[in-house]
Scaffold this motif. Structure first.
Motif, PDB file in Angstrom:
ATOM      1  N   VAL A  46       0.934  -1.324   0.116  1.00  0.00           N
ATOM      2  CA  VAL A  46      -0.104   0.027  -0.011  1.00  0.00           C
ATOM      3  C   VAL A  46       0.828   1.503   0.051  1.00  0.00           C
ATOM      4  CG1 VAL A  46      -1.931   1.037   1.152  1.00  0.00           C
ATOM      5  CG2 VAL A  46      -2.058  -1.228   1.157  1.00  0.00           C
ATOM      6  N   THR A  47       0.897   2.113  -1.134  1.00  0.00           N
ATOM      7  CA  THR A  47       1.765   2.936  -1.023  1.00  0.00           C
ATOM      8  C   THR A  47       1.127   4.502  -1.124  1.00  0.00           C
ATOM      9  OG1 THR A  47       1.300   3.268  -3.600  1.00  0.00           O
ATOM     10  CG2 THR A  47       3.180   1.687  -3.038  1.00  0.00           C
ATOM     11  N   GLU A  48       1.951   5.360  -0.777  1.00  0.00           N
ATOM     12  CA  GLU A  48       1.562   6.891  -0.430  1.00  0.00           C
ATOM     13  C   GLU A  48       0.718   6.696   0.478  1.00  0.00           C
ATOM     14  OE1 GLU A  48       1.925   7.932  -5.105  1.00  0.00           O
ATOM     15  OE2 GLU A  48       0.497   6.859  -4.725  1.00  0.00           O
ATOM     16  N   THR A  49       1.150   6.491   1.741  1.00  0.00           N
ATOM     17  CA  THR A  49      -0.046   5.935   2.906  1.00  0.00           C
ATOM     18  C   THR A  49      -0.270   7.773   3.361  1.00  0.00           C
ATOM     19  OG1 THR A  49       2.045   5.884   4.221  1.00  0.00           O
ATOM     20  CG2 THR A  49       0.858   4.073   3.460  1.00  0.00           C
ATOM     21  N   ARG A  50       0.671   8.559   3.087  1.00  0.00           N
ATOM     22  CA  ARG A  50       0.474  10.016   3.326  1.00  0.00           C
ATOM     23  C   ARG A  50      -0.445  10.648   2.398  1.00  0.00           C
ATOM     24  NH1 ARG A  50       0.855  13.370   7.971  1.00  0.00           N
ATOM     25  NH2 ARG A  50       0.751  15.410   7.368  1.00  0.00           N
ATOM     26  N   GLY A  51      -0.562  10.188   1.347  1.00  0.00           N
ATOM     27  CA  GLY A  51      -1.241  10.875   0.104  1.00  0.00           C
ATOM     28  C   GLY A  51      -0.015  11.019  -0.841  1.00  0.00           C
ATOM     29  N   ALA A  52      -0.627  11.278  -2.052  1.00  0.00           N
ATOM     30  CA  ALA A  52       0.253  11.311  -3.302  1.00  0.00           C
ATOM     31  C   ALA A  52       0.807  12.817  -3.065  1.00  0.00           C
ATOM     32  CB  ALA A  52      -0.650  11.352  -4.578  1.00  0.00           C
ATOM     33  N   THR A  53       0.421  13.758  -2.560  1.00  0.00           N
ATOM     34  CA  THR A  53       1.144  15.100  -2.383  1.00  0.00           C
ATOM     35  C   THR A  53       2.264  15.133  -1.515  1.00  0.00           C
ATOM     36  OG1 THR A  53      -0.253  15.614  -0.621  1.00  0.00           O
ATOM     37  CG2 THR A  53      -1.240  16.232  -2.557  1.00  0.00           C
ATOM     38  N   ALA A  54       2.364  14.185  -0.473  1.00  0.00           N
ATOM     39  CA  ALA A  54       3.594  13.989   0.112  1.00  0.00           C
ATOM     40  C   ALA A  54       4.450  13.069  -0.426  1.00  0.00           C
ATOM     41  CB  ALA A  54       3.126  13.629   1.586  1.00  0.00           C
ATOM     42  N   VAL A  55       5.380  13.637  -1.193  1.00  0.00           N
ATOM     43  CA  VAL A  55       6.418  12.992  -2.011  1.00  0.00           C
ATOM     44  C   VAL A  55       7.901  12.984  -1.574  1.00  0.00           C
ATOM     45  CG1 VAL A  55       4.959  13.319  -3.959  1.00  0.00           C
ATOM     46  CG2 VAL A  55       6.880  14.631  -3.696  1.00  0.00           C
ATOM     47  N   ARG A  56       8.171  13.606  -0.457  1.00  0.00           N
ATOM     48  CA  ARG A  56       9.240  13.767  -0.117  1.00  0.00           C
ATOM     49  C   ARG A  56       9.921  12.411   0.752  1.00  0.00           C
ATOM     50  NH1 ARG A  56       8.528  18.324   4.153  1.00  0.00           N
ATOM     51  NH2 ARG A  56       8.188  19.482   2.335  1.00  0.00           N
TER      52      ARG A  56
END
Length: 331
Positions: A100-110
């Motif tokens: 399950v990727t981007e658990t913080r959301g797709a905006t938090a890419v850092r």
């Protein structure tokens, strides 16, 4: 060891069965040109052509084919990463079972944030664990990877302390005997552009010395207003191969992310989905641009050594020094 194909030399002759005049009236047959099929043995760290890898570098740390390995393994090859234009681990592993990727959301890419079977996986690079810590943790750029391997389930017997969900092992691109001259130029919406290059090949006629250099510079607007992304890196490597059974690779890597967009996100209800209390723009930025800052830098040097005694016995010894630091401020 997985044998993808064998070298075959076929001098062919075909009987003249159709109507017409045979070139050789005495024998009644024609001779066709020789057909050569060339292929090699796929190794754990060798480049993979296409989307399907037959061998994993992570499952047993040997050249055992994946089909013979009693473990759940997924391999995302460089060709698949390129086809999907994935830029980081989250994007490259979006279609991997159990992840399950981007658990913080797709905006938090850092940050390379994901879960594997419900647990945050340990991240390895070339079989050696990366530093943990969060904002100073190195973010792996997918352009420098030969493949991404996901080993699901307990793996502590091979890697020491590890989460029960599994591990992610990234394999770097290494010098090749094949000549590579690649220049990449990209441009897109929101002011995004990228210039990158990948150069590899032999440094001498005998092929004992191989070299490779990978570099990239990219920047653009973040997913949220008033935010920016910027990253540049370069990765030189040198391989000494005195024989077909021995190789020593020296590598270095420097990367800096002076701007890493935002760590916040926008809730689905009220932005993409309706909400009786009103709407929020999908790119709404809830921070302070004068305070927002994420400046991350890391570099590493090391070597990868391997010697094969025969088809069943090999010795590998790796070393890496990694220095990483990061500054993070946010509201």
């Amino acid at each position: 060891m997985a044998l993808t194909a064998a070298a075959v030399t076929l001098p062919l002759s075909v009987a003249w069965a159709q109507g017409g005049t045979a070139p050789d009236a005495a024998s009644g047959a024609i001779a066709l040109p020789e057909v050569n099929v060339q292929a090699g043995v796929e190794r754990a760290y060798s480049p993979v052509r296409g989307f399907v890898a037959g061998v994993s570098a992570s499952g047993t740390k040997t050249d055992t084919p994946i089909i013979e390995t009693p473990q759940s393994i997924s391999v995302v090859t460089a060709d698949e990463i390129e086809a999907r234009n994935a830029r980081n681990l989250n994007q490259a592993l979006r279609y991997t079972a159990g992840a399950v990727t981007e658990t913080r959301g797709a905006t938090a890419v850092r940050l390379d944030q994901l879960t594997l079977r419900g647990y945050s996986p340990a991240t390895y690079l070339d079989g050696m664990r990366l530093a943990g810590g969060r904002d100073a943790n190195p973010s792996i750029d997918a352009y420098r990877l030969e493949r991404l391997e996901v080993l699901r389930g307990p793996a502590s017997v091979l890697y020491g302390t590890a989460p029960p969900g599994g591990i992610v092992n990234a394999v770097s691109k290494r010098p090749t005997g094949e000549r590579i001259r690649e220049v990449l130029l990209e441009a897109g919406t929101r002011g995004r552009y990228r210039a990158a290059g990948d150069f590899s090949g032999r440094l001498d006629e005998d092929g004992q010395w191989l070299g490779r250099f990978i570099g990239s510079y990219a920047e653009g607007d973040g997913e949220l207003d008033e935010t920016r992304e910027r990253r540049y890196f370069f990765s030189p490597s040198l391989t000494w191969r005195p024989s077909a059974n021995t190789s020593v690779t020296l590598f270095g890597h420097y990367q800096r992310d002076p701007e890493s967009a935002a760590y916040g996100n926008v809730p689905a209800w009220g932005s993409a989905l309706p909400n009786p209390r009103g709407r929020i723009g999908v790119r709404f930025y809830d921070g302070d641009p004068d305070l927002e800052r994420s400046n991350r830098e890391h570099y590493m040097v090391g070597y990868l050594a391997e010697h094969r005694f025969n088809e069943t016995l090999a010795v590998r010894q790796n070393f890496r020094y990694l220095h990483t630091q990061g500054e993070y401020r946010s509201v």
